[in-house]
Design a protein around this motif. Structure first.
Motif, PDB file in Angstrom:
ATOM      1  N   TYR A  15       0.840  -1.194   0.000  1.00 21.02           N
ATOM      2  CA  TYR A  15       0.000   0.000   0.000  1.00 21.02           C
ATOM      3  C   TYR A  15       0.878   1.248   0.000  1.00 21.02           C
ATOM      4  CZ  TYR A  15      -3.416   3.442   1.378  1.00 21.02           C
ATOM      5  OH  TYR A  15      -4.207   4.548   1.419  1.00 21.02           O
ATOM      6  N   ARG A  18       2.365   1.769  -3.386  1.00 21.32           N
ATOM      7  CA  ARG A  18       1.373   2.253  -4.341  1.00 21.32           C
ATOM      8  C   ARG A  18       1.119   3.738  -4.154  1.00 21.32           C
ATOM      9  NH1 ARG A  18      -2.810  -2.354  -3.760  1.00 21.32           N
ATOM     10  NH2 ARG A  18      -2.082  -3.787  -5.361  1.00 21.32           N
ATOM     11  N   TRP A  22       1.667   6.666  -6.897  1.00 22.83           N
ATOM     12  CA  TRP A  22       0.595   7.563  -7.363  1.00 22.83           C
ATOM     13  C   TRP A  22       0.980   9.017  -7.164  1.00 22.83           C
ATOM     14  CZ3 TRP A  22      -3.236   7.057 -10.561  1.00 22.83           C
ATOM     15  CH2 TRP A  22      -3.763   5.776 -10.790  1.00 22.83           C
ATOM     16  N   TYR A  71      -1.947  -4.297 -19.565  1.00 27.17           N
ATOM     17  CA  TYR A  71      -2.986  -4.685 -18.612  1.00 27.17           C
ATOM     18  C   TYR A  71      -3.084  -6.211 -18.518  1.00 27.17           C
ATOM     19  CZ  TYR A  71      -7.629  -5.224 -16.586  1.00 27.17           C
ATOM     20  OH  TYR A  71      -8.671  -5.586 -15.793  1.00 27.17           O
ATOM     21  N   LYS A 167       1.856   0.457 -14.329  1.00 26.11           N
ATOM     22  CA  LYS A 167       1.126   1.696 -14.005  1.00 26.11           C
ATOM     23  C   LYS A 167       1.778   2.878 -14.684  1.00 26.11           C
ATOM     24  CE  LYS A 167      -1.672   1.212  -9.957  1.00 26.11           C
ATOM     25  NZ  LYS A 167      -1.506  -0.078  -9.299  1.00 26.11           N
ATOM     26  N   HIS A 170       0.811   2.933 -18.268  1.00 30.36           N
ATOM     27  CA  HIS A 170      -0.541   3.467 -18.459  1.00 30.36           C
ATOM     28  C   HIS A 170      -0.544   4.983 -18.344  1.00 30.36           C
ATOM     29  CE1 HIS A 170      -2.496  -0.328 -18.770  1.00 30.36           C
ATOM     30  NE2 HIS A 170      -2.241  -0.701 -17.535  1.00 30.36           N
ATOM     31  N   ILE A 174      -1.977   7.850 -20.793  1.00 37.69           N
ATOM     32  CA  ILE A 174      -2.910   8.936 -20.460  1.00 37.69           C
ATOM     33  C   ILE A 174      -2.403  10.257 -21.010  1.00 37.69           C
ATOM     34  CG2 ILE A 174      -3.895  10.307 -18.592  1.00 37.69           C
ATOM     35  CD1 ILE A 174      -4.049   7.904 -16.933  1.00 37.69           C
ATOM     36  N   VAL A 177      -3.285  10.504 -24.429  1.00 34.71           N
ATOM     37  CA  VAL A 177      -4.722  10.736 -24.582  1.00 34.71           C
ATOM     38  C   VAL A 177      -5.016  12.225 -24.632  1.00 34.71           C
ATOM     39  CG1 VAL A 177      -6.870  10.659 -23.254  1.00 34.71           C
ATOM     40  CG2 VAL A 177      -5.592   8.574 -23.668  1.00 34.71           C
ATOM     41  N   PHE A 178      -4.258  13.015 -23.853  1.00 37.53           N
ATOM     42  CA  PHE A 178      -4.485  14.455 -23.867  1.00 37.53           C
ATOM     43  C   PHE A 178      -3.671  15.148 -24.954  1.00 37.53           C
ATOM     44  CE2 PHE A 178      -6.097  13.323 -19.751  1.00 37.53           C
ATOM     45  CZ  PHE A 178      -7.204  14.136 -19.622  1.00 37.53           C
TER      46      PHE A 178
ATOM     47  N   GLY D  50      -9.134   9.484 -20.179  1.00 35.54           N
ATOM     48  CA  GLY D  50      -8.185   9.477 -19.065  1.00 35.54           C
ATOM     49  C   GLY D  50      -8.774   8.801 -17.837  1.00 35.54           C
ATOM     50  N   ILE D  53      -8.809   5.001 -18.200  1.00 36.35           N
ATOM     51  CA  ILE D  53      -7.506   4.373 -17.966  1.00 36.35           C
ATOM     52  C   ILE D  53      -7.176   4.376 -16.484  1.00 36.35           C
ATOM     53  CG2 ILE D  53      -5.045   4.546 -18.427  1.00 36.35           C
ATOM     54  CD1 ILE D  53      -5.710   5.694 -21.137  1.00 36.35           C
ATOM     55  N   ILE D  54      -7.397   5.543 -15.846  1.00 33.16           N
ATOM     56  CA  ILE D  54      -7.031   5.638 -14.428  1.00 33.16           C
ATOM     57  C   ILE D  54      -7.820   4.647 -13.600  1.00 33.16           C
ATOM     58  CG2 ILE D  54      -7.207   7.125 -12.406  1.00 33.16           C
ATOM     59  CD1 ILE D  54      -6.359   9.436 -14.124  1.00 33.16           C
ATOM     60  N   TYR D  56      -9.788   1.884 -14.656  1.00 33.32           N
ATOM     61  CA  TYR D  56      -9.872   0.462 -14.996  1.00 33.32           C
ATOM     62  C   TYR D  56      -8.526  -0.162 -15.318  1.00 33.32           C
ATOM     63  CZ  TYR D  56     -14.825   1.142 -14.849  1.00 33.32           C
ATOM     64  OH  TYR D  56     -16.076   1.430 -14.405  1.00 33.32           O
ATOM     65  N   PHE D  57      -7.603   0.621 -15.903  1.00 33.33           N
ATOM     66  CA  PHE D  57      -6.287   0.036 -16.159  1.00 33.33           C
ATOM     67  C   PHE D  57      -5.358   0.190 -14.958  1.00 33.33           C
ATOM     68  CE2 PHE D  57      -6.136   0.189 -21.105  1.00 33.33           C
ATOM     69  CZ  PHE D  57      -6.927  -0.962 -21.132  1.00 33.33           C
ATOM     70  N   MET D  58      -5.479   1.321 -14.279  1.00 32.99           N
ATOM     71  CA  MET D  58      -4.522   1.597 -13.211  1.00 32.99           C
ATOM     72  C   MET D  58      -5.094   1.362 -11.820  1.00 32.99           C
ATOM     73  SD  MET D  58      -2.936   5.055 -14.837  1.00 32.99           S
ATOM     74  CE  MET D  58      -1.512   5.287 -13.808  1.00 32.99           C
ATOM     75  N   HIS D  59      -6.382   1.067 -11.723  1.00 38.02           N
ATOM     76  CA  HIS D  59      -7.012   0.725 -10.435  1.00 38.02           C
ATOM     77  C   HIS D  59      -6.756   1.771  -9.374  1.00 38.02           C
ATOM     78  CE1 HIS D  59      -7.290  -3.110 -12.442  1.00 38.02           C
ATOM     79  NE2 HIS D  59      -5.975  -3.196 -12.465  1.00 38.02           N
ATOM     80  N   ILE D  60      -7.148   3.009  -9.634  1.00 40.42           N
ATOM     81  CA  ILE D  60      -6.857   4.040  -8.634  1.00 40.42           C
ATOM     82  C   ILE D  60      -7.578   3.749  -7.332  1.00 40.42           C
ATOM     83  CG2 ILE D  60      -8.708   5.645  -9.249  1.00 40.42           C
ATOM     84  CD1 ILE D  60      -6.586   7.880  -8.803  1.00 40.42           C
ATOM     85  N   GLN D  62      -7.523   1.348  -5.555  1.00 37.51           N
ATOM     86  CA  GLN D  62      -6.642   0.705  -4.564  1.00 37.51           C
ATOM     87  C   GLN D  62      -6.091   1.705  -3.558  1.00 37.51           C
ATOM     88  OE1 GLN D  62      -3.821  -0.789  -7.314  1.00 37.51           O
ATOM     89  NE2 GLN D  62      -4.670  -2.848  -7.375  1.00 37.51           N
ATOM     90  N   VAL D  63      -5.978   2.971  -3.979  1.00 41.07           N
ATOM     91  CA  VAL D  63      -5.349   3.942  -3.083  1.00 41.07           C
ATOM     92  C   VAL D  63      -6.224   4.222  -1.877  1.00 41.07           C
ATOM     93  CG1 VAL D  63      -4.524   6.296  -2.897  1.00 41.07           C
ATOM     94  CG2 VAL D  63      -4.006   4.972  -4.912  1.00 41.07           C
ATOM     95  N   TRP D  64      -7.531   4.296  -2.089  1.00 43.07           N
ATOM     96  CA  TRP D  64      -8.351   4.531  -0.896  1.00 43.07           C
ATOM     97  C   TRP D  64      -9.005   3.272  -0.338  1.00 43.07           C
ATOM     98  CZ3 TRP D  64      -8.139   8.236  -4.741  1.00 43.07           C
ATOM     99  CH2 TRP D  64      -9.019   8.070  -5.812  1.00 43.07           C
ATOM    100  N   ARG D  66      -7.819   0.715   1.809  1.00 42.33           N
ATOM    101  CA  ARG D  66      -6.605   0.410   2.560  1.00 42.33           C
ATOM    102  C   ARG D  66      -6.671  -1.009   3.115  1.00 42.33           C
ATOM    103  NH1 ARG D  66      -7.066   4.668   7.422  1.00 42.33           N
ATOM    104  NH2 ARG D  66      -6.254   2.978   8.655  1.00 42.33           N
ATOM    105  N   ASP D  67      -6.303  -1.974   2.244  1.00 44.76           N
ATOM    106  CA  ASP D  67      -6.314  -3.351   2.729  1.00 44.76           C
ATOM    107  C   ASP D  67      -4.994  -3.658   3.410  1.00 44.76           C
ATOM    108  OD1 ASP D  67      -5.249  -4.963  -0.279  1.00 44.76           O
ATOM    109  OD2 ASP D  67      -5.450  -2.828   0.100  1.00 44.76           O
TER     110      ASP D  67
END
Lengths: 187, 246, 610, 71
Positions: A15, A18, A22, A71, A167, A170, A174, A177-178, D50, D53-54, D56-60, D62-64, D66-67
């Protein structure tokens, strides 16, 4: 990123890693926000009509497909299927290389129409260059990932290195993409 | 506790009175030579008057606390367990926000409006900055002074400066007008001003054009004198210039 | 020392690879083999990588990327401080020494500047040299100001304060430190290439057209930015994830909040300056034209991007100073921090609002954008800033003020920041700014906010945590002497500059009108007194570090966690991991406690002496 | 989390996201050809892409989420 053992944290190392990644990505995206701001500040919504739409669409597609393979690689390693993981990483690397070649072709054409000494050229080369630099670092990381994969690293319980690299890949997608509409499509 | 508030308040009052009498005693600002400069000085003075009670408030709390609440000797003793105080904090928020908003409106927006309201122009002067000199052109009169050593202006005429630069960023600043604006290569910038006194650099150092944006080696000496003439003198000067250039 | 030799070797090899490879490519595509600035930029990029790899990244980290076993060195004593050590306490000390040294050097530059300004005409140097010296002083001090509290004390104290055994990413932490030596080295190397004369702001197009030394400034700023981003990621992750059990957000010491706010700012703003520095380099070396008006580029763009970072950066400098001030004032008033939530809201409010005010540096820039929103947001930012004053004044009122040296510095910060803040209001007001912009008023204003807030805060921090860092007590008498000399001379140095500003002396000039010479002479003399006050400080620190009396774990009888462990703390900070059960500032509440240390394996709780 | 059916579902998410991104890219391309001014529409599609991707591809998420792993 790091694998030290901590006894005072209530969070798992995964965690923590990660979250760090991020935050790093968030910070890195600021570079591209600055570039987009520059693009609109200097050029408004204008673009050069000579820009090669075919190449633009092709390399956009390539990067998109590479995101899918990345992915898939992550899903496979999470299941412990290393062979499929390696194949997908390899596909991602190849697509990334072809993307860079595409950018190279695009650059050599752009040199004739709008060299860096023109305003659109300045913006175009800096934006695509900055993005290509990130693709390049992403490819180096993917290469390392592949190398470590052949050495037998990563299992379904421990694949943080793969997850982080993917990540990042990806994130590079992104950015495109922009950038793609900002450079090719606006009018 | 109530006594502390009263004594602290008294200290605040005394300090405020002292500060007000100090600023009324001294001339705060140098020579002004334009209507706009007077507006700016008024805002300045007004903000100083607003700032004084704020300043003296904090200083008197600091001073009073240091002398009244200091611990004597080395014995360790804790103060009162006061975590917060709702009326005080909300009052603080109210007063500081009120002050901030008032400042935005009164010297800020109104002053800005006063400076930019009058768009009339009697005389256009084109200013061109380069490393490290100024050139002035009077397009209506057809006069150009390259690398000038003096800027000549008529009094009581509304002047529009059109400022440009040929190399890097400079800044066109006349201290007695209290205004400056950068000279940016590739674009024109504007400054409107109405001089209201007659004088020259020999009378007061604030009557000068000074570069205010760092522009390399010659930056500190990128300066020319300013002379403000009566309208008749100015017209005579114009005629002299046109005949001498012919 | 071995790490540093390896780092230097790595840097040299990297430079040769980078510059040589570039030459090779240039020959292959038919260009001149060597172009100075391109060579410097590419060579530096590789040299930096080589330096980092050599200094320890390869042994501690990089080998793992290739599946090789890591090499860890077990160093002891002073050698640890010259190695890629991952202990946050070692890194804190490394930061402290590096940046104190930088501050000293930049202070000497300032002394030379003031000597030149004694004389209205030409004094000891020509204007060209003066401009370079002024630029060096500026950039050195900016680097110092950005780093000198969050680097040393953020690293050393924050993990202790939140009850963690280290930062979240120890190796990234070491990396962020070992990036910083490149900054002063680059800036000083620029002198070999005619230096640079565009000040710390490096406005384009001057910075695009001047000497080669400019490139070193750009590279240095980028390197500094990289370091602070890495640091910010680390601080944020650490504070979010590594807090001890029971350390809720509402119990976080205010200094940790200030470092957290700083980290948010660094994280989100720094890459703007990275990009704008890169743009200047691209304009210089590759014929691009971001700031070249001839092809439609815009010099104002530089200022937008630059200030979008550099204004938040001002708060990166000021907020940690304010955090320390509130921390110190609370402990030395023996009273809870007044309106804790408001102070936190103040910091976070400043963080959010600081992204909306950047163009107040550009009121006279001739920008086509409407300046009024920036005036409004700038005046409004005084409201969250006011909360900090509310907290400070509310804390000392009715307290039991223990006027030790750190407390004196803390109180001085309130006074200095008050002057800095009020004089900033004048600059935020557009009509007044038209006169004051680029005058000595600005110089006085930002020295009051940066030196008066941050460097005074730094001094408070050094004196306050000196016993924790060294295990010894500083000399109180010398500390107070230092304070009074520094405080008085600081004010006599910078307050006359307000008068100079109103009376139209512009900044960044080597020569000025003789009318200002008397005040400038006075300022110079004061500046020398202020500079010499640091000699007292240095003597006190060095002497006390060697000879000072033993301080014990908690000489200030303070409640926060860093004082609940030995001085200096053991390798993993706490003998047993702490658990947090109360607010850190509950002075005057009988029976309250901030933390206790459960002894593993037994059910009994050892109460911490309070 | 490592059940085979889970794998199928995750693969399907990947494909669906990919196809959605592809379709949106084509849409963008045609917007640029036929709609003036295209900027607001392009901003919307780019933001959607964007976000896809964030999340579904990057699984954001997961950040909140907290496992804490049980070790």
């Amino acid at each position: 990123m790091t694998t030290n053992t901590l006894h005072s944290s209530r969070f798992s190392q995964l965690y923590i890693n990660r979250l760090g990644l991020w935050l790093f990505i968030l910070s890195e995206s600021v570079i591209f926000v600055a570039l987009l701001f520059t693009r609109f500040y200097l050029l408004g919504v204008e673009r050069a009509p000579e820009i090669n739409q075919t190449i633009g669409l092709i390399i956009t597609g390539l990067l998109l497909v590479s995101s899918l393979t990345a992915y898939r690689a992550e899903v496979h390693i999470a299941q412990g299927n290393r062979k499929a993981f390696m194949n997908n990483i390899l596909a991602t690397i190849l697509l990334g290389i072809v993307f860079l070649i595409g950018v190279g072709i695009e650059w050599s054409e752009a040199f004739d129409h709008f060299p860096p000494g023109t305003l659109f050229g300045t913006v175009f080369f800096t934006m695509t260059g900055m993005h290509a630099f990130h693709v390049l670092t992403g490819l180096l990381l993917l290469g390392l990932l592949y190398l470590r994969g052949t050495q037998g690293a990563y299992s379904k319980n421990d694949y943080w290195g793969a997850e982080a690299t993917i990540k990042y890949w990806h994130f590079v997608d992104i950015v495109w993409v922009f950038f793609y509409p900002a450079l090719y499509l606006l009018s | 506790m109530r006594r502390d508030v009263i004594y602290g308040g008294l200290l605040w009052l005394v300090l405020t009175v002292i500060c007000y009498s100090l600023i009324s005693e001294f001339t705060l600002f140098p020579l002004t030579a334009a209507h706009e400069a007077e507006t700016i000085d008024e805002s300045f003075l007004f903000l100083i008057q607003l700032a004084i009670p704020v300043f003296t408030f904090v200083v008197s709390v600091l001073l009073y606390s240091i002398f009244r609440f200091r611990r004597t000797g080395e014995k360790s003793e804790d103060g009162l367990h006061i975590i917060s105080n709702k009326p005080v904090t909300w009052m603080w928020l109210l007063i500081t926000s009120g002050l901030a908003i008032y400042m935005i409106i009164d010297p800020g927006l109104t002053g800005f409006k006063k400076l930019t309201a009058n768009k009339n122009v009697d005389l256009v002067v084109q200013v061109e900055a380069r490393k490290w000199s100024w050139s002035f052109t009077y397009p209506q009169q057809g006069i150009t002074l390259k690398d000038a050593d003096e800027l000549i202006l008529p009094v009581n005429q509304r002047i529009l400066f059109e400022i440009s630069s040929v190399d890097i960023i400079h800044s066109f600043w006349i201290p007695a007008f209290r205004m400056k604006i950068d000279a940016v290569p590739g674009q024109l910038t504007f400054m409107r001003v109405t001089p209201n006194i007659i004088g020259s650099f020999e009378d007061d150092i604030n009557l000068r054009v000074q570069c205010a944006e760092l522009c390399g080696t010659g930056h500190s000496r990128m300066r020319v004198d300013l002379r403000i003439l009566t309208l008749q003198e100015f017209e005579t000067w114009i005629i002299e210039q046109t005949t001498s250039t012919d | 020392m071995k790490a540093i030799y390896k780092g230097i070797a790595g840097a040299l090899i990297g430079f040769v690879i980078g510059a040589g490879g570039l030459s090779l490519i240039r020959i292959l595509i038919g260009l001149e083999p060597w172009e100075l600035e391109t060579g410097i930029v590419v060579g530096y990029l590789f040299a930096l990588c080589g330096w980092l790899l050599g200094v320890g990244v390869w042994d501690y980290w990089g080998r793992g990327w290739f599946g090789l076993p890591l090499r860890k060195y077990k160093l002891t004593g002073w050698r640890r401080y010259f190695s890629f050590d991952t202990d946050h306490k070692v890194i804190g000390i490394q930061y402290l020494f590096t940046f104190l040294l930088m501050m000293l050097v930049a202070g000497i530059f300032a002394m030379f500047m003031r000597t030149e300004l004694m004389d209205p005409g030409r004094g000891i140097m020509d204007p060209k040299t003066y401009n370079k010296l002024m630029s060096l002083h500026g950039m050195f001090m900016i680097a110092v100001a950005i780093t000198i509290i969050s680097g040393p004390f953020g690293n050393y104290i924050v993990p202790l304060m939140i009850g963690a055994d280290d930062m979240a990413f120890p190796r990234l932490n070491a990396l962020s430190y070992w990036l910083t030596p490149a900054v002063p080295i680059l800036l000083l190397t620029s002198l070999a290439f005619q230096g640079w004369n565009s000040g710390w702001t490096g406005y384009a197009p001057l910075s695009v057209t001047n000497e080669t030394g400019q490139v070193f400034y750009n590279l240095a700023f980028m390197t500094l930015g990289l370091s602070s981003i890495v640091g910010a990621v680390n601080f944020l992750t650490t504070v979010i994830t590594m807090r001890a059990p029971g350390m809720t957000w509402g119990r976080l010491p205010i200094f940790v909040w200030s470092i957290l706010s700083t980290a948010i700012l660094s994280l989100l703003a720094t890459n703007f300056v990275f990009m704008v520095m890169l743009m200047v380099i691209l304009d210089r070396i590759s014929g691009m034209g971001f700031f070249n008006p001839d092809i439609g580029g815009n010099p104002i763009l530089y200022q937008h991007l630059f200030w979008f970072y550099s204004h938040p950066a001002v708060y990166v400098m000021a907020i940690p100073g304010l955090g320390i001030t509130l921390e110190v004032i609370t402990h030395f008033s023996r009273k809870p921090l007044f309106a804790y939530r408001w102070a936190v809201a103040g910091f976070l409010g400043i963080v959010i609002m600081s992204f909306t005010v950047w163009a107040h540096h550009m009121f006279t820039s001739g920008m086509p954008e409407n300046p009024l929103p920036f005036m409004v947001s700038t005046e409004l930012i005084s409201i969250p800033t006011g909360f900090v004053f509310l907290a400070a004044l509310g804390t000392i009122w009715l307290g039991k003020l223990w006027l030790k040296t750190p407390m004196l510095f803390g109180l001085a910060v309130i006074f200095n920041f008050l002057i800095g803040g009020i004089t900033g209001i004048f600059l935020a007001d557009i009509p007044i700014d038209l006169q004051l912009q680029d005058t000595f008023w600005v110089v006085a204003h930002f020295h009051y906010t940066i030196v008066g807030t941050q460097i005074f805060g730094l001094m408070a921090a050094i004196y306050y945590w000196f016993p924790k860092l060294t295990g010894r007590m500083y000399n109180e008498r010398l500390g107070k002497l230092h304070f009074w000399v520094m405080f008085i001379s600081f004010n006599t140095t910078f307050s006359p500059m307000f008068w100079l500003g109103i009376n139209s002396m512009n900044r960044r000039v080597a020569q000025y009108l003789p009318e200002f010479s008397m005040v400038n002479t006075w300022v110079t003399i004061s500046a020398f007194v202020m500079g010499s006050s640091f000699l007292i400080f240095l003597y006190n620190m060095i002497y006390s570090w060697i000879r000072g009396s033993k301080a014990g774990a908690n000489p200030w009888n303070a409640r926060t966690l860093e004082w609940q462990t030995s001085s200096p703390p053991p390798a993993h900070n706490f003998a047993t991991p702490p658990e947090i059960i109360g607010h850190p500032y509950d002075y005057g509440l009988p029976g309250s406690s901030h933390a206790f240390f459960p002894i593993s394996g037994s059910s009994g709780n050892k109460q911490v002496k309070d | 989390m490592n059940k085979p059916s889970d794998k199928k579902a995750r693969m399907r998410i990947g494909w669906v996201t990919f196809i959605a991104l592809g379709v949106l890219t084509i849409v963008e391309f045609f917007i640029s050809l036929y709609i003036r001014p295209s900027t607001p529409y392009l901003i919307v599609t780019a933001v959607i892409k964007g976000w896809l991707i964030i999340s579904y591809f990057m699984h954001i998420a997961q950040v909140w989420r907290r496992d804490k792993d049980s070790k």
